[in-house]
Design an enzyme around this catalytic site. Structure first.
Site, PDB file in Angstrom:
ATOM      1  N   GLU A 177       0.790  -1.231   0.000  1.00 41.98           N
ATOM      2  CA  GLU A 177       0.000   0.000   0.000  1.00 41.98           C
ATOM      3  C   GLU A 177       0.825   1.285   0.000  1.00 41.98           C
ATOM      4  O   GLU A 177       0.346   2.313  -0.473  1.00 41.98           O
ATOM      5  CB  GLU A 177      -0.942   0.000   1.222  1.00 41.98           C
ATOM      6  CG  GLU A 177      -2.037  -1.048   1.178  1.00 41.98           C
ATOM      7  CD  GLU A 177      -3.054  -0.784   0.081  1.00 41.98           C
ATOM      8  OE1 GLU A 177      -3.348   0.393  -0.192  1.00 41.98           O
ATOM      9  OE2 GLU A 177      -3.533  -1.767  -0.529  1.00 41.98           O
ATOM     10  N   SER A 454     -44.672 -33.446  34.471  1.00 46.78           N
ATOM     11  CA  SER A 454     -44.134 -34.316  35.529  1.00 46.78           C
ATOM     12  C   SER A 454     -42.846 -33.813  36.154  1.00 46.78           C
ATOM     13  O   SER A 454     -42.345 -34.429  37.099  1.00 46.78           O
ATOM     14  CB  SER A 454     -43.910 -35.727  34.974  1.00 46.78           C
ATOM     15  OG  SER A 454     -45.131 -36.293  34.578  1.00 46.78           O
TER      16      SER A 454
END
Length: 741
Positions: A177, A454
């Site tokens: 870059e 239950s």
């Protein structure tokens, strides 16, 4: 003599130049202060980072070698043959060697460290610091980032100082870059003019001439609208920035600001976060080819997205490697080796960015404990109780289990929730609020109140066993038809699942087979007041409880989290712990804001809790969950199936040596699931245990609990002659000889 007009023109140009220069200077001063205000102020507002639990290893604790390997892998440690950097470990016959990463723990910063873990009979016995051969009493393992939320401006980032970035990444970035970064003054005129002429000849923009400094200016100070005025500002501000700040400062800002992808509607900013996002590892652990991939994405993170465009991204990475080779950063041998490597990114599904159900609980607890909303904070770090191994196992168990059930019963709208808590500390180890783990919105684990069926039975038996002078596991309970007149005048006639009666049944057998009629008889004998009192002792608000006889069969609506709280007490010897999701909170500057301490209170007798849990073990060994017991024979698991009328809800509570797990399956429209507790929710729990090895539930009888033999009739047998009808049961007594007189 010059003509008058010429003099006036020169004078005009002179003053114009002066005014223009003055304007440039004034505008430069304005830009200087604008830049200064941002750089010296708060450049970024950071999102809130949420981490998994911090695992602490101590010699003698319950972690096996297999457990620790699983923990290391869940924290993205890499198994290797030779250690070279933090985040790696190698396995030997009776030891593990690792380089623990440096990390800012709530107790303070700890640097990277080389450690050897020694095992004897598969138990951790020593922790040795390899640099000086000293023994450690504890070792903290760095946690995993699991979520980033409330990202200001829709930007996610993790700040890492420039010195902690790998040199390979920085060298690659500058080579690609901005080769002249350390030699120019913020702008590179040669690159700008070269790009201008290349673009002019081609007729469109194919090359950029911006330096890293210019790119940083664009990201930090300027809009995305392209114009000549923006370019002028970019150049001017780049010159000022370069004049005012060191190259290292500019580079550090760039490394943490650059755009490198999108996570839904939020931007991934900076190489540090991108490293976690694409590779699942910290930036300082990346190889050169992985650094090259990230640097290649700078040109266009959307175009070179490794998931969406893998071939294009691979070509771009290899081009970056080729440029490194051409500039003699790497030699041909290394270039050929690196370009042959695959992209090595993690799959998109492995990104642990948002555990929505758990994060909702964390946010709620944070607001309650700290007193503020998340939005009021920037950059805080929250260390949670989430166990990644348990969470991921739960997600996979739900995902695959629900898919199988949908296919089997041809129901596409089956939903699920799952709660996993530590049975002693009450810390939440995992939560799912939906059959889709990452689905935002309705969190069934804490919002969906469903009839528990239950699952209520152990609480009634607990109430009975709290009165040892009247009830024991071998107490006979009637199993005969019963009619109860309700408040509305109607008669309630409870039935067993098989619509049969056996006359009488021992308490332990009634529980393990989840019989309905015996527990109704028992509840009438106990009295509803005693049962309700037990529910309240376990932590349930009286607002949840309606004093009807049907409470014994589960006519009570609770969330999965509320059910987990109840069974945490039973599983821990009657000690009620605070159910928590947050361990510690650090401010943005790493100051401790909040820290939780495990707390528990004895609310139920240890003896009654033990007897109830023992009976729940028989549910798995020979009762309604016996199919689970066959697969995990030596784990001594405790459990309870739960099914509601018309199979609307399928429940299971499973307890091993370390965790209480609640699984619920149902449909949001309250229609049948076609699943019993044993054929639906228990299947999910079974899948979970296969993925997350359980610990044996080894119960130690508390004071005044003794094992005595009983015969087929339930009578105590004090002689030692063998009979296949004998079995031993725990009994709560002060003097065991009383039964042998």
């Amino acid at each position: 003599m010059y003509p008058v007009n010429l003099k006036l023109s020169i004078k005009f140009l002179f003053y114009f130049f002066l005014y223009f220069l003055l304007i440039i200077i004034i505008y430069g001063v304005y830009l200087y202060f604008k830049i200064n205000q941002v750089i010296h102020g708060k450049i970024w507002k950071f999102p809130i980072s949420i981490y998994s639990r911090i695992v602490t290893l101590e010699p003698g604790n319950n972690y096996s070698k297999k457990d620790i390997i699983a923990i290391l892998k869940s924290n993205r440690y890499k198994q290797v043959n030779f250690l070279t950097m933090p985040g790696e470990f190698l396995v030997k016959r009776n030891s593990l060697i690792l380089i623990r990463r440096s990390f800012n723990f709530p107790e303070g910063f700890e640097d990277k460290i080389s450690i050897k873990l020694l095992f004897d009979k598969n138990k951790l016995v020593r922790i040795v610091h390899l640099s000086n051969n000293r023994n450690f009493s504890i070792l903290r393992l760095d946690p995993q980032l699991i979520a980033m939320i409330y990202s200001p401006k829709g930007e996610k980032r993790l700040f890492v100082s420039q010195k902690n970035y790998p040199k390979a990444l920085i060298q690659t970035l500058l080579t690609i870059e901005d080769k002249c970064f350390y030699n120019h003054y913020g702008i590179n005129f040669y690159s700008m003019f070269r790009a201008f002429f290349v673009n002019l000849i081609s007729g469109h923009s194919i090359q950029g001439g911006s330096t890293l400094t210019q790119q940083l200016v664009k990201n930090l100070f300027l809009t995305n609208i392209r114009s000549l005025w923006r370019k002028i500002n970019e150049i001017y501000m780049a010159l000022i920035l370069d004049f005012q700040y060191s190259k290292e400062k500019i580079l550090e800002l760039y490394l943490n600001e650059v755009y490198l992808g999108q996570d839904k509607n939020e931007q991934i900013r900076g190489f540090a976060l991108a490293s976690l996002y694409y590779f699942g590892r910290p930036i300082n652990e990346l190889r050169l080819d992985e650094c090259a991939l990230l640097v290649g994405m700078v040109k266009g993170a959307s175009l070179y997205n490794p998931w969406n465009n893998p071939v294009l991204t691979l070509n771009r990475r290899n081009l970056v490697l080729y440029v490194l080779f051409k500039h003699k950063v790497i030699n041909r041998t290394l270039y050929e080796k690196l370009k042959s490597k695959p992209l090595n990114i993690q799959s998109r599904g492995n990104i642990i960015w948002f555990r929505s159900a758990f994060v909702q609980i964390v946010e709620k607890e944070f607001q309650k404990k700290v007193g503020y909303y998340f939005q009021n904070f920037s950059g805080i770090k929250i260390f949670t109780t989430l166990d990644l191994i348990s969470q991921i196992a739960a997600e996979n168990a739900i995902r695959h289990g629900i898919q199988q059930l949908k296919k089997k019963y041809k129901l596409q709208d089956l939903e699920a929730s799952m709660v996993i808590i530590d049975r002693f500390s009450g810390e939440i180890r995992g939560v799912l609020g939906s059959s889709n783990p990452n689905l935002l919105g309705y969190n069934r684990a804490i919002q969906a109140k469903r009839s528990i069926g239950s699952l209520s039975k152990p609480i009634t038996y607990l109430a009975a066993l709290s009165q040892p002078e009247y009830f024991r596991l071998n107490t006979w309970i009637p199993d005969t038809p019963i009619k109860i007149k309700m408040q509305n005048g109607k008669l309630w006639k409870p039935q067993n699942n098989n619509f049969e009666f056996v006359g009488k049944v021992m308490l332990i057998d009634a529980l393990k087979n989840s019989m309905n009629v015996p527990i109704v008889h028992l509840s009438m004998k106990l009295g509803l007041k005693k049962i309700v009192q037990t529910w309240i002792q376990l932590g349930l608000s009286s607002n949840h409880i309606f004093k009807y006889p049907s409470i014994a069969l589960g006519s009570i609506n609770l969330t999965s989290m509320e059910v987990a709280k109840i069974f945490q007490v039973i599983s821990s010897g009657g000690n009620k712990a605070n159910i928590i999701s947050i361990r510690s909170v650090l401010s943005e500057n790493n100051k401790l804001i909040y820290h939780s301490f495990p707390q528990s209170k004895q609310v139920i007798s240890a003896q009654a809790s033990y007897l109830t849990l023992y009976a729940m073990q028989s549910v798995v060994s020979s009762g309604t969950a016996k199919h689970l017991g066959k697969f995990f024979k030596n784990m001594h698991l405790a459990g309870k199936t739960g099914t509601t009328n018309n199979l609307v809800d399928s429940w299971f509570v499973g307890i091993d040596g370390r965790q209480v797990v609640i699984v619920w399956i149902g449909r949001d429209n309250n229609k049948t699931t076609k699943c019993y507790g044993s054929t639906g929710a228990m299947k999910i729990y079974h899948n979970y245990l296969k993925l997350n090895n359980p610990k044996p539930l080894l119960l130690i009888p508390p004071r005044d609990v003794y094992f005595l033999n009983i015969n087929k009739s339930g009578d105590f047998m004090c002689f030692r002659s063998y009979s296949k009808y004998f079995r031993a049961i725990p009994v709560w007594i002060r003097n065991h000889n009383i039964f042998c007189t």
